[in-house]
Design an enzyme around this catalytic site. Structure first.
Site, PDB file in Angstrom:
ATOM      1  N   ARG A  90       0.842  -1.197   0.000  1.00  0.00           N
ATOM      2  CA  ARG A  90       0.000   0.000   0.000  1.00  0.00           C
ATOM      3  C   ARG A  90       0.879   1.250   0.000  1.00  0.00           C
ATOM      4  O   ARG A  90       1.864   1.333   0.724  1.00  0.00           O
ATOM      5  CB  ARG A  90      -0.885   0.001   1.254  1.00  0.00           C
ATOM      6  CG  ARG A  90      -1.660   1.281   1.363  1.00  0.00           C
ATOM      7  CD  ARG A  90      -2.887   1.146   2.194  1.00  0.00           C
ATOM      8  NE  ARG A  90      -3.579   2.405   2.235  1.00  0.00           N
ATOM      9  CZ  ARG A  90      -4.455   2.746   3.156  1.00  0.00           C
ATOM     10  NH1 ARG A  90      -4.768   1.884   4.097  1.00  0.00           N
ATOM     11  NH2 ARG A  90      -5.042   3.912   3.130  1.00  0.00           N
ATOM     12  N   ARG A 101      -7.391  -0.410  -2.176  1.00  0.00           N
ATOM     13  CA  ARG A 101      -6.158  -0.666  -1.436  1.00  0.00           C
ATOM     14  C   ARG A 101      -6.019  -2.146  -1.107  1.00  0.00           C
ATOM     15  O   ARG A 101      -7.014  -2.834  -0.876  1.00  0.00           O
ATOM     16  CB  ARG A 101      -6.135   0.160  -0.159  1.00  0.00           C
ATOM     17  CG  ARG A 101      -7.311  -0.126   0.718  1.00  0.00           C
ATOM     18  CD  ARG A 101      -7.759   1.015   1.565  1.00  0.00           C
ATOM     19  NE  ARG A 101      -7.832   2.281   0.862  1.00  0.00           N
ATOM     20  CZ  ARG A 101      -8.024   3.438   1.488  1.00  0.00           C
ATOM     21  NH1 ARG A 101      -8.151   3.460   2.783  1.00  0.00           N
ATOM     22  NH2 ARG A 101      -8.086   4.553   0.813  1.00  0.00           N
ATOM     23  N   ASP A 104      -5.917  -2.238   4.508  1.00  0.00           N
ATOM     24  CA  ASP A 104      -6.263  -1.082   5.316  1.00  0.00           C
ATOM     25  C   ASP A 104      -6.371  -1.568   6.763  1.00  0.00           C
ATOM     26  O   ASP A 104      -7.154  -2.470   7.051  1.00  0.00           O
ATOM     27  CB  ASP A 104      -7.632  -0.553   4.835  1.00  0.00           C
ATOM     28  CG  ASP A 104      -7.902   0.842   5.343  1.00  0.00           C
ATOM     29  OD1 ASP A 104      -6.962   1.491   5.828  1.00  0.00           O
ATOM     30  OD2 ASP A 104      -9.067   1.285   5.252  1.00  0.00           O
ATOM     31  N   ASP A 106      -7.017  -0.155  10.565  1.00  0.00           N
ATOM     32  CA  ASP A 106      -7.382   1.007  11.381  1.00  0.00           C
ATOM     33  C   ASP A 106      -7.471   0.611  12.847  1.00  0.00           C
ATOM     34  O   ASP A 106      -8.112  -0.397  13.177  1.00  0.00           O
ATOM     35  CB  ASP A 106      -8.767   1.546  10.967  1.00  0.00           C
ATOM     36  CG  ASP A 106      -8.694   2.294   9.650  1.00  0.00           C
ATOM     37  OD1 ASP A 106      -7.617   2.826   9.343  1.00  0.00           O
ATOM     38  OD2 ASP A 106      -9.713   2.322   8.924  1.00  0.00           O
TER      39      ASP A 106
END
Ligand code: AMP
Length: 467
Positions: A90, A101, A104, A106
């Site tokens: 990424r 992407r 990811d 988070d």
């Protein structure tokens, strides 16, 4: 050198909508688990979701949530997640906002802490509005309070989707310890016009078996499961003795996923009058498998597929099902069973994808026999297969080169390899293929300590059947 803080529970959202999404997520989890100061405690199932915002017509996401125990400080954990994103290819600097992407990650929660620093806001400020975060989070922490809305995760999710998720009720399950009685019961159901999905197993059930049972229950009026550790397919008596058994526990698990009936039996009950005093089955009762049984498992475990064909044929005779469900995990077995069902004209055979642990390790009853250290090592099988898949995706089509890649990865990890080969899954032959392949599946058998494990991975298909 990272500083250590007291162990803290953190929750991380995972997403991918580019490349092989399942592999991206599984490799990220495997790498996360290898980070110092991080343990992965639990992972939700992966949910397929529509992208929110960003460029039009981007691919759908796979989303999940992982529960971690960490000694890293919040900022360190964030940097660790960003490093893993970069390792997955990424490029946060150049990618479009909300664009597709590969990975990811988070940070949703870091204990009960509230942080509002540049680039580091926990709890994640938008999570309460995101169904694709709340749905997997709800599997792990349904009762967690959300501070903006003041509701639990479950209640907020229900509000978002417009219907509350209720805990699934456990149905009554019918149990027989005799295949004849089970067969009569199934016949009666079929006579009422009901379709029956059948899942043959050897018990010591795990999530992989339950996936098959859920698929059977979803597609048919009734799902039935057999639990029988079939002595005919064990070429090693010690392996048969060590095989785990838990019929009562199995029944309880099956009831929860909506299976209507479970049965077991003895070899004598399956083949009345055909088992001698020495426990051997009479010659005429055996069913010879077709040519798919040659090579790989067939060579390494002489007589194994003869034992499989014999019991599966008998089960098909006794249980008049509409469909029978088998796992891709035992790929060569699926070929043998398909041949058998085709020759008989029924039932329809349905193959379900391999269910894997967080680490990528294929679920197997035999995993119970591994020590914690062996189990951690066994995850390397998935790494080896993923490396072969990367080589395939890079354009390599020569069977020898793909085999060599698989072997190199297994040898590097010091596995005792029985076989490791890449073949054409639709042009099966006992001999290893040479030259370019049009389709490819990696198949392997290794020993980890005293336990023999097998696995396989299609190199040419995106991963499917994700949960
Ligand atoms: P067993 O109890 O090992 O004979 O397995 C019973 C059925 O479950 C077979 O069709 C297996 O292929 C299938 N199965 C076992 N492990 C898995 C898994 N990890 N994912 C999907 N199916 C599986």
């Amino acid at each position: 050198m990272s500083s250590r803080v007291a162990s803290t529970r953190a929750l991380v959202a995972l997403g991918s909508n580019l490349g092989d999404r399942l592999v991206n997520l599984q490799v990220a989890l495997a790498r996360l688990a290898q980070e110092e100061g991080v343990s992965v405690l639990a992972v939700s199932s992966f949910h397929e979701t529509e992208p929110v915002g960003g460029p039009a017509a981007q691919p759908r996401y796979l989303n999940g949530v992982a529960q971690l125990e960490t000694e890293l400080e919040p900022r360190e954990l964030l940097l660790c997640l960003q490093r893993l994103e970069a390792r997955a290819g990424r490029d946060r600097v150049h990618e479009p906002r909300n664009g597709p992407r590969r990975l990811d990650l988070d940070l949703l929660f870091y204990g009960e802490q509230r942080l509002s620093e540049p680039g580091l806001q926990v709890p994640h400020p938008r999570l309460e509005q995101r169904e694709f975060v709340l749905a997997p989070l709800c599997e792990l922490e349904p009762d967690r309070r959300l501070e903006q809305c003041g509701l639990s995760v479950r209640a907020q999710l229900a509000k978002l989707v417009g219907s509350a998720k209720t805990p699934s009720g456990v149905r009554e399950i019918v149990r027989f310890d005799n295949p004849l009685a089970a067969g009569v019961w199934v016949k009666a159901q079929r006579a009422r016009g009901l379709s029956v999905g059948f899942v043959p197993t050897m018990g010591a059930l795990h999530e992989g078996h339950l996936e098959l049972a859920r698929a059977a229950a979803a597609k048919n009026d009734l799902a039935v499961v057999s639990v029988f550790v079939n002595p005919l397919q064990f070429n090693d008596p010690l392996d048969f003795q060590r095989y785990p058994r838990d019929f009562d526990g199995d029944g309880a698990m099956l009831a929860k996923v909506g299976v209507a009936m479970v049965f077991t039996g003895t070899l004598e009950q399956f083949f009345p009058g055909k088992v001698g005093a020495d426990g051997r089955l009479a010659g005429e009762a055996w069913i010879e498998p077709g040519p798919s049984a040659c090579g790989l498992e067939g060579s390494r475990r002489p007589g194994h597929f003869r034992g499989v064909s014999t019991i599966v044929n008998r089960l098909f005779e006794q249980i008049d099902s509409t469909r029978a469900y088998f796992g891709q995990k035992d790929f060569q077995q699926t070929l043998v069973v398909r041949d058998l069902a085709r020759a008989r004209g029924s039932p329809e055979v349905v193959i379900c994808p391999t269910s894997r642990e967080i680490s990528g390790l294929a679920r197997s009853s035999r995993n119970q026999l591994l020590s914690p250290a062996e189990r951690a090592r066994a995850a390397g099988l998935f790494v080896a297969q993923s490396e072969a898949r990367e080589l395939w995706l890079a354009g390599e089509r020569r069977a020898e080169a793909l085999d060599a890649c698989l072997h190199a990865a297994l040898t590097r990890q010091e596995f005792e390899v029985e076989y490791a080969e890449v073949r054409d899954p639709e042009a099966w032959s006992a001999e290893a293929r040479t030259g370019p392949l049009e389709r490819a599946i990696a198949l392997l058998a290794v020993r980890v300590g005293r336990t023999r494990l097998i696995d396989n991975l299609r190199l040419d298909e995106p991963a499917s059947g994700v949960r």
